[in-house]
Every structure is written in C-alpha cells, then in structure tokens.
Write a protein that holds these residues in place. Structure first.
Motif, PDB file in Angstrom:
ATOM      1  N   UNK A  66       0.585  -1.365  -0.140  1.00  0.00           N
ATOM      2  CA  UNK A  66      -0.126  -0.074   0.058  1.00  0.00           C
ATOM      3  C   UNK A  66       0.808   1.051  -0.071  1.00  0.00           C
ATOM      4  N   UNK A  67       2.033   1.328   0.581  1.00  0.00           N
ATOM      5  CA  UNK A  67       2.857   2.383   0.842  1.00  0.00           C
ATOM      6  C   UNK A  67       4.186   2.404  -0.284  1.00  0.00           C
ATOM      7  N   UNK A  68       4.086   1.375  -1.164  1.00  0.00           N
ATOM      8  CA  UNK A  68       5.118   1.360  -2.226  1.00  0.00           C
ATOM      9  C   UNK A  68       4.474   1.149  -3.545  1.00  0.00           C
ATOM     10  N   UNK A  69       3.323   0.742  -3.684  1.00  0.00           N
ATOM     11  CA  UNK A  69       2.837  -0.018  -5.105  1.00  0.00           C
ATOM     12  C   UNK A  69       1.964   1.286  -5.667  1.00  0.00           C
ATOM     13  N   UNK A  70       1.269   0.772  -6.787  1.00  0.00           N
ATOM     14  CA  UNK A  70       0.641   1.874  -7.532  1.00  0.00           C
ATOM     15  C   UNK A  70      -0.750   2.010  -6.937  1.00  0.00           C
ATOM     16  N   UNK A  71      -1.239   2.912  -7.387  1.00  0.00           N
ATOM     17  CA  UNK A  71      -2.799   3.710  -6.730  1.00  0.00           C
ATOM     18  C   UNK A  71      -3.664   2.521  -7.010  1.00  0.00           C
ATOM     19  N   UNK A  72      -3.653   1.670  -7.947  1.00  0.00           N
ATOM     20  CA  UNK A  72      -4.789   0.968  -8.056  1.00  0.00           C
ATOM     21  C   UNK A  72      -4.832  -0.200  -6.795  1.00  0.00           C
ATOM     22  N   UNK A  73      -3.746  -0.358  -6.202  1.00  0.00           N
ATOM     23  CA  UNK A  73      -4.044  -1.445  -5.150  1.00  0.00           C
ATOM     24  C   UNK A  73      -4.762  -0.705  -3.991  1.00  0.00           C
TER      25      UNK A  73
END
Length: 468
Positions: free
Chosen positions: A415-422
């Motif tokens: 959540x803190x490192x991946x893309x917005x879609x997650x």
C-alpha cells in the motif's frame, strides 16, 4: 506439567522479548478468580482442587502485573492455531520435527517406541527417515506464544544410551577409508554410517574429532564429474549422513564455523538439491538451511546459486519432499538482504504466492513473504502478481491471528510502495467487508498498528469509530 519447564531461549528462534502482554488477560484472570472464590465460599464441602486452582490463578494475575508469562495450562480459553497442533497429541507443538508431516518430537518418539514404525500422515516407514527439526515452525510458535503471554516450555532433551568406545571409533575410521575404495565398498560403508549417524547422537560427534572426516565422507561425490553419475543409493546415504551431522546442534559442528570446509561442502549440497532422488534433494535443502544459520554462510550459499534450485524444488511440491524444510531453507537465506534480491530474481514471489493460494505451507510462506517485502523489488513483484486480493482473502476468511498479521504486514508494504490501483482495491474491500477495520480492532498488536496505518493512508480512519 508444562509450567515446570524453563523459558525458551528466544535468541535461537529470532523472537524478541519484551512485548507487553495483552491487558485483556488481566480481566480474564480476575473473572476466573471471582468464579473460583465464589465456588469456595458457597460450597459447604470445599474442594481442595478448587482452592489450588484459585491460588494458581491469583499467582498468574500477580505475574501478569510484573509482565511475567502466564503458565500455558491456565489459558483455557486460548485457542491454539491448527497449524501449531501436533497431529498425534492435538496439543501445542513444543519441539517440531518433520518426517513428511510435522509432529511434536515427544509424540512421534513415543509412537515409535510403542512399536509403530509407520508415519501416521504419509504411511511411510519411519525407520528410514531421521526426524528433522523444523526451526521455522518453532520460530512461529515461539512468536505466537510471546504475543499471547504464553510460557513456552523448552523442548525435552533426549539422552542416548549408546557410548562410543575405542572399537567404535576405529570402526568409524575404517568406514571412512572405504570411501576411497570401490563403488561397492563405498555403498556398503555409507549405508552402515547412515544407520549409525541416524540412531546414535554420540556417533555423529565423531565427525567433529577430525577435520578430514567430512572430506573423506564426500570423496565419492568428488570422484565424479556430475552428481548424476553417482549411484542414487550412495548419493542419498551420503547426503543423509551430512544432514544428520549438521542438524544436531548439541554436537560441535565440524562445518558451520569452518569457512574452507563450508566452501567445499556447500556446492555439493546445491548440486544435490538440483539432482538425485527427491529424498536426497530434500535432505540437501535441510543441510543448507542449517548452514544458513550463520550470516557468513548465507552469503556463500546465495553466491553459489542455491536459491533457484530450492525455489524450483518448492514449486515442484513433490509429495515425498520435505517441503517445510525447503521453505525453511529459503526463509533462512532471505534474512540476508543480498539474498532477498536473488530470491526475487529467481521467481520466489510467484512460487510462494502460488503455493499460498493452493493452501500449501501458508503460515511458513507468509512469513517468508513478509521478510521479502522489505525489498523494493519484491514489493513491485507482489503488485504485478495481484497479491493484494490473495492477502485480503486470507484476512477475511482465516481464523489464524499469526497469518493475518503477516498478511497485513505485507499489505502495508504494498500500500505504501505500489501503484494507486492497489489502494483502490483495498478501499473497495473496506467498503464491502470492513476487512482492514476489523483487523485494526481485533488483531494482534502488530496487526492493529499496520492496519491502522493503512486506514490512515487511505483516509478511512473514521471506520474505526463509526463501525463494528
């Protein structure tokens, strides 16, 4: 009784001491004490057992106030996770050992002593199999016990009736000499050595008396260009002997702290993970896992390319493979930062997610994924492989607080490192099931912290005060 044991050495399992005990335990103990005192006061013929139980409960309450662990037997309402129960005794596993299935050592040893030589799970003859320690499961059980204020007993120490004589020592050396002889002599000597090292801890200690003993043992492997050229029986026996010598830490270890010896042994073990019978490959993985306790060996094992064959062996999932041992080897190696990147490149994230989805070694592999999630490449890979729905599904459906904690730790990293879609996917999960909110309210201390951080990141902290 369980409470008579000494506290386990958490340093050996990687579990840190000092976490505060859940304050709800005090309330539970007070309620239990009130019930017992009422029973004593109301009963004209006072039961001495009730008085003893009240005294023990009062003592546990006192210990709780000074942050001492509560004896395990008083946790009547505490549900042991199914994965931490011995299939034989149905009690908490104290000393996990594996023979295809993981058991508590005392339970499986008592079964063998009763004359039953068949594994209750695999139906294989246990006489051909050494009971292998499962350090990864022990670490998870120790962590669970610490989180719940449970006093985990020390494993029983098993004494051996055999004493090595001068004649035994001479026979041992004569068997090693045969390792430089003909293939038939090598097979005969290896089989006899395996029988001795499997059944006699004191015999295993002889390998520590001479630095040349391991070198002599492995001469048949040095005499062939490829390990596929060696007879499968001989190959299996040699690796089994080596594993037995390594895994029993009460012997002076002839390899782990000898750099030159480790560099000689490790490539042969890695080759054995790649080729040979499935039993041979599993035992080689066990030996590597044991050697990987030392950071210096982790680096050597990783540099020699052990992770790829270990990950391949895990993916194969052969029914005769000691898959928990393979998972433990991967975990031990991945505690070193450099090996985390190697594991990601060798497809570890995909393989572990696949196994978790299939319900295989879920708690062990979640622990390794949580370790890998400290690596940016691993977090990116988790996003690409759609790990979020899998992890949310486990939290939603699982009753295991341990598994849920690992899942939320990994989700926090994504959540803190991946893309917005997650983030949107997690937001949708909250809107539909309040999955993260429930964990923020009812999970372990660590899970609550991670879940709350995710909700704050998504600007959804209002759920904590307006729902459930």
């Amino acid at each position: 009784m369980l409470e008579d044991y000494l506290p386990i050495d958490m340093a050996k399992t990687g579990v840190k001491r000092g976490r505060d005990i859940d304050p709800t335990k005090a309330t539970e103990l007070k309620e239990e004490l009130q019930r017992l005192v009422k029973a004593i006061v109301d009963d004209d013929d006072v039961n001495i057992d009730t008085i003893n139980e009240a005294v023990e409960t009062l003592s546990a309450l006192k210990d709780l106030k000074v942050k001492k662990p509560i004896p395990f037997k008083l946790h009547k309402s505490l549900k042991i996770p199914e994965e931490f129960r011995c299939p034989i005794s149905q009690q908490l596993i104290i000393d996990p050992v594996s023979s295809g299935q993981t058991y508590d050592r005392m339970s499986i040893v008592n079964l063998l002593r009763s004359g039953n030589q068949t594994c209750p799970h695999t139906q294989q003859n246990l006489l051909r199999t050494t009971l292998r320690p499962n350090p990864l499961l022990l670490r998870l059980i120790s962590q669970w016990c610490q989180n719940h204020g449970v006093h985990l007993p020390d494993p029983e120490e098993y004494s051996d009736e055999y004493v090595i004589t001068d004649a035994d020592r001479s026979h041992f050396l004569s068997l090693l000499v045969k390792m430089s002889s003909t293939p038939s002599d090598q097979k005969e000597a290896a089989r006899e050595l395996r029988l001795f090292t499997t059944s006699m801890p004191s015999f295993r200690a002889l390998f520590a008396e001479s630095e040349s003993a391991i070198r002599d043992l492995l001469k048949p492997l040095s005499q062939t260009k490829s390990q596929s050229d060696i007879h499968p029986d001989l190959h299996e026996d040699l690796i089994s002997i080596l594993s037995d010598v390594l895994i029993h830490d009460y012997n002076e270890n002839p390899i782990s702290e000898n750099a030159s010896m480790a560099q000689m042994v490790i490539p042969r073990l890695i080759d054995s993970v790649r080729s040979g019978r499935i039993e041979t490959r599993s035992m080689a993985a066990l030996a590597l896992s044991t050697l990987a306790v030392l950071d210096s060996n982790k680096e050597i094992i990783g540099e020699f390319g052990a992770l790829k064959p270990l990950i391949d062996l895990l993916e194969e999932g052969h029914p005769l493979a000691m898959n928990d041992v393979v998972a433990s080897a991967i975990f031990n190696l991945c505690t070193l930062h450099e090996n985390q990147a190697r594991a990601v490149r060798d497809d570890a994230v995909r393989v572990m997610l696949k196994k978790i989805t299939e319900g295989v070694l879920v708690h062990e592999l979640l622990d390794t994924l949580a370790q890998l999630s400290n690596n940016e490449m691993a977090v990116e890979e988790l996003g690409k492989l759609d790990a979020v729905p899998c992890l949310l599904g486990i939290i939603r459906e699982s009753s295991s607080a341990v598994n849920n904690e690992k899942c939320i730790v990994i989700l926090h990293k994504i959540c803190f490192g991946a893309q917005h879609k997650w983030k949107e996917m997690i937001r949708d999960e909250e809107n539909s099931h309040k999955t993260i909110t429930k964990l923020a309210r009812n999970g372990t201390s660590r899970a609550q912290e991670e879940a709350t951080a995710i909700l704050e990141k998504l600007n959804m902290t209002f759920y904590l005060t307006h729902t459930i």
